[in-house]
Design a protein around this motif. Structure first.
Motif, short mmCIF file in Angstrom:
data_model
loop_
_atom_site.label_atom_id
_atom_site.label_comp_id
_atom_site.label_asym_id
_atom_site.label_seq_id
_atom_site.Cartn_x
_atom_site.Cartn_y
_atom_site.Cartn_z
N TRP A 246 -0.13 61.66 58.38
CA TRP A 246 0.64 60.95 59.42
C TRP A 246 2.00 61.51 59.80
O TRP A 246 2.40 62.44 59.02
CB TRP A 246 1.11 59.49 58.86
N ILE A 247 2.58 61.18 61.16
CA ILE A 247 3.95 61.59 61.52
C ILE A 247 4.85 60.23 61.55
O ILE A 247 4.18 59.19 62.05
CB ILE A 247 3.76 62.63 62.50
N LEU A 248 5.97 60.36 61.32
CA LEU A 248 6.93 59.25 61.73
C LEU A 248 7.52 60.06 63.20
O LEU A 248 7.97 61.21 63.00
CB LEU A 248 7.73 59.04 60.93
N ALA A 249 7.47 59.29 64.15
CA ALA A 249 8.51 59.47 65.35
C ALA A 249 9.50 58.53 65.67
O ALA A 249 9.19 57.46 65.81
CB ALA A 249 7.40 59.67 66.76
N GLU A 250 10.96 59.33 65.82
CA GLU A 250 11.84 58.28 65.90
C GLU A 250 12.84 58.65 67.20
O GLU A 250 12.75 59.70 67.70
CB GLU A 250 12.79 58.62 64.76
N GLY A 251 13.36 57.61 67.77
CA GLY A 251 13.89 57.79 69.20
C GLY A 251 15.38 57.70 68.84
O GLY A 251 16.03 57.29 67.75
N THR B 252 4.20 63.00 57.04
CA THR B 252 4.11 62.11 55.83
C THR B 252 2.64 61.97 55.32
O THR B 252 1.73 62.09 56.11
CB THR B 252 4.63 60.89 56.23
N GLU B 253 2.55 61.42 54.26
CA GLU B 253 1.25 61.22 53.64
C GLU B 253 0.59 60.04 54.26
O GLU B 253 -0.69 59.89 54.63
CB GLU B 253 1.29 61.28 51.96
N GLY B 254 1.48 58.75 54.28
CA GLY B 254 0.87 57.66 54.88
C GLY B 254 1.79 56.98 55.98
O GLY B 254 2.83 57.81 56.24
N PRO B 255 1.40 56.04 56.66
CA PRO B 255 2.44 55.37 57.67
C PRO B 255 3.52 55.07 57.10
O PRO B 255 3.90 54.63 55.76
CB PRO B 255 1.57 54.22 57.95
N THR B 256 4.66 54.98 57.67
CA THR B 256 6.01 54.78 57.18
C THR B 256 6.45 53.45 57.02
O THR B 256 7.34 52.69 56.31
CB THR B 256 7.14 55.36 57.80
N MET B 257 5.44 52.34 58.04
CA MET B 257 5.81 50.96 57.99
C MET B 257 7.06 50.36 58.34
O MET B 257 7.77 49.86 57.60
CB MET B 257 5.52 50.30 56.55
N THR B 258 7.28 51.05 59.37
CA THR B 258 8.57 50.62 60.38
C THR B 258 8.53 49.38 60.85
O THR B 258 7.65 48.65 60.83
CB THR B 258 9.13 51.81 61.39
N LYS B 259 9.87 48.87 61.20
CA LYS B 259 10.12 47.45 61.56
C LYS B 259 9.31 47.18 62.72
O LYS B 259 8.85 46.22 63.27
CB LYS B 259 11.48 46.92 61.87
N PRO C 289 -1.01 58.66 63.47
CA PRO C 289 -1.84 59.55 62.62
C PRO C 289 -1.84 61.08 63.04
O PRO C 289 -1.75 61.26 64.16
CB PRO C 289 -3.32 59.11 63.08
N LEU C 290 -1.68 61.91 62.14
CA LEU C 290 -1.67 63.46 62.50
C LEU C 290 -2.52 63.96 63.31
O LEU C 290 -2.35 64.81 64.19
CB LEU C 290 -1.46 64.13 61.14
#
Lengths: 426, 426
Positions: free
Chosen positions: A206-211, A271-278, A222-223
């Protein structure tokens, strides 16, 4: 050549192909509709047209960056904001005033979680880190040297159309109900190129994308999508991405729900899995009748809406009209749009405006002879995977009444004998 | 899936395919350029990115009709006007700052012969008369009930590129030399539909189209073109046609020289022959070496220009770049664009951005490794009729030095060891 010109349609073309006046789409494709079908025009007198005031004086001069006509004041986004904020909310595209598939940048929809940040492109940075061989930081100038790609793609907020989940039909039109969807030509660098440059660790899935907004809006992706058709978009309809759409760079995930296309992109973490952001736990989930929520419902499902006629656009007299609208699917190309003028009893195929592009808005059109009586208009999209846009009843049966997101149900407009158009459930 | 991800290009892809560093376009198509090829990025420290000022405060609120970032001030048309006028002249698109194929409406080029008229759409009329069975007058509301069609098309002023006819290379860039070309999605009513409604007299072979500007700009157009793909355009990139581009309606003659696409369209007269208006006799003719002029040179011939790098866009260091530009032809689709980095000694095929559309701008791209030495860049377009864009020498040999219009010669940019880009004849 014109002496060879013949009436290009047979009289059969003007025979209805479905109930309540729908005509064969060939009437358009062959380019003629014929004297008998439509006569809106007034006969000209022997006199030429009057010389209008604007022909008597030199017109206005040039302008570096132009604007629409002053007579087009209605051409504007409408928005609502969270209490106590000015920039937390959503601004909607006036789709009922547009034609074609492109949305001009000035009225592309926007959804902001803490307003539009005032980003200086010279100091903005993009960080790639996490499960990579080496972390990288990109300036805008760095990214500009990479190969680019363009594609025309729709964006749709995951919450678009949610008013259709309400028990009673809201007295609203296309802009209020479906205006969180737009379409532009996006140009940028493939995300896969940048990730390959960093070197992807095989453990990453997975990736986390942040603004870079004050909300730090962030989503897990998902990657596989990141390595497929994801783009770091730098340009929107030719020019730099607008501030309201992520200047100086945003993620474009063709077909995926709007807020995953992270604006003001500043950080990507593998990341290995989803980050579960707000933004993917407290929001942007699909709550089912039993209270459980579907998480990571990513592509926007096949959908369509008639934009003309629609509420606010009143038919002034009976006769021939064009029914026109937009269809799209996060899974690929639209293959068919059917239209009904009798509330779904009978359907006819609309013409699709070429080029029909994958994960882009697709314009459909069908001729319609309004007899001046009541009519109930619907459209139904099918995409290349065979997915058929559901009725509202069917969607509600699956989702219950607690859902907010991913409402792609068929929308219904009722035309009254006065030619007024109203949102109904029927 | 990413564990299966491999380096997607072979090392062969980074071997030059033409002189002075041109690389195979496959480098782009396969989506990877590889660590060895480009290393612009700085390694990240263990610290996260700094929190920029715009992340600490809520951002700006919503806007009905948005604007580009304040950091994009250069994104503007430049213009020149005839002495003593404010609106007679031409404003040019900053093509060197754009990517993709769409030109935003705010910076679409314009050519006005007496400024932009301030037209009230409610009182504007379109008259169809001359060799027709019955004259017709259309209001905008009338026209709106007719079936519509959309197409993405370029427009180019017949005078675009005329600086290349000068004996010495002008010290100018893409905007000044080629900025009278733009591309938009146009939507409107087929002219053939309206003419059929009026009933075409078999004697008619031409039409006269007249604008509602103070200049009464008017041109003669073969009826065959009017019955083929001509459009009365009402929409430009989704929204109503801009005042500078003909609000509330203009003619669109895909591929034909710009001023034939008459703006502010008010009158179409069907005639036996061309009307020989001032705009096609004193201007918009191609004067040959013997002093005779070619009249009615209608389609814009196949052409291309490199927009990046180009004058004003300086290369700051040697290494991998993308050479990118635009190609178009009034005869149909672009089938090939070749690029040279050694002044025309060797050429390599650029990648064409899909969808490649007939009579639309087409973006081309090719990777280039700049070795830091002098380079001479050229591009050469071929269209589906087999027409090949001529060198300047060849065009001058045919046209002599008295021509003004239809200059589609190959443009040459010289890159110095400092990375500065200059217009040259070479």
């Amino acid at each position: 050549m014109i002496s060879d010109q013949k009436s290009v349609h047979s009289s059969d073309d003007l025979e209805p192909v479905a109930g309540n006046g729908l005509l064969h789409r060939r009437v358009f494709l062959t380019g003629g509709i014929g004297l008998a079908a439509i006569a809106l025009t007034e006969p000209a007198s022997a006199e030429p047209l009057p010389i209008e005031s604007w022909m008597k004086v030199p017109g206005a001069g040039f302008d570096g960056y132009g604007k629409p006509s002053k007579y087009e004041e209605k051409l504007a986004r409408t928005w609502n904001t969270a209490p106590g904020t000015t920039g937390t909310g959503a601004a909607r595209t006036p789709l009922h005033l547009l034609d074609g598939m492109i949305t001009p940048n000035g009225i592309h929809f926007e959804r902001s979680h803490s307003g539009i940040p005032d980003i200086n492109p010279d100091t903005h940075r993009l960080l790639i880190h996490g499960l990579v061989k080496r972390s990288l930081i990109f300036t805008l100038e760095d990214l500009e040297r990479y190969p680019r790609e363009s594609r025309i793609a729709f964006l749709e907020c995951g919450g678009n159309g949610q008013l259709l989940y309400q028990k009673e039909p809201v007295a609203a039109g296309v802009q209020a109900i479906h205006g969180l969807a737009s379409c532009a030509e996006w140009t940028g660098v493939k995300l896969s190129v940048v990730l390959q440059e960093a070197g992807v660790d095989p453990k990453a899935k997975w990736i986390l994308a942040e603004g870079a907004d004050a909300a730090g809006m962030s989503r897990s992706i998902p990657l596989a999508k990141a390595m497929d058709d994801a783009l770091i978009a730098l340009y929107q309809n030719g020019e730099r991405v607008r501030p309201s759409n992520g200047y100086p760079m945003r993620l474009l995930l063709p077909g995926y729900e709007g807020n995953m296309n992270v604006k003001w992109l500043r950080r990507i973490k593998l990341t290995e899995g989803p980050t579960m952001t707000k933004d993917e736990t407290s929001k942007y989930t699909v709550t089912l009748p039993d209270g459980k929520s579907l998480q990571f419902v990513l592509p926007q499902e096949g959908k369509s809406v008639i934009t003309r006629p629609s509420p606010g656009l009143t038919l002034k007299q009976s006769g021939l009209y064009e029914i026109s609208g937009l269809a799209w699917s996060g899974y690929g190309k639209i293959t068919q749009v059917e239209v009904s003028a009798d509330g779904g009893k009978s359907w006819a195929k609309a013409a699709l405006q070429s080029p029909v592009l994958s994960k882009a808005l697709t314009r459909f059109r069908i001729p319609w002879r309004w007899n001046g009586g009541p009519a109930v208009l619907k459209s139904r999209a099918t995409d290349e995977t065979g997915y058929v846009q559901p009725t509202r009843d069917k969607l509600i049966a699956m989702r219950g009444s607690r859902a907010i997101y991913h409402c792609n149900a068929i929308t219904t407009w009722a035309v009254s004998e006065k030619g007024e158009v109203k949102h109904v459930y029927a």
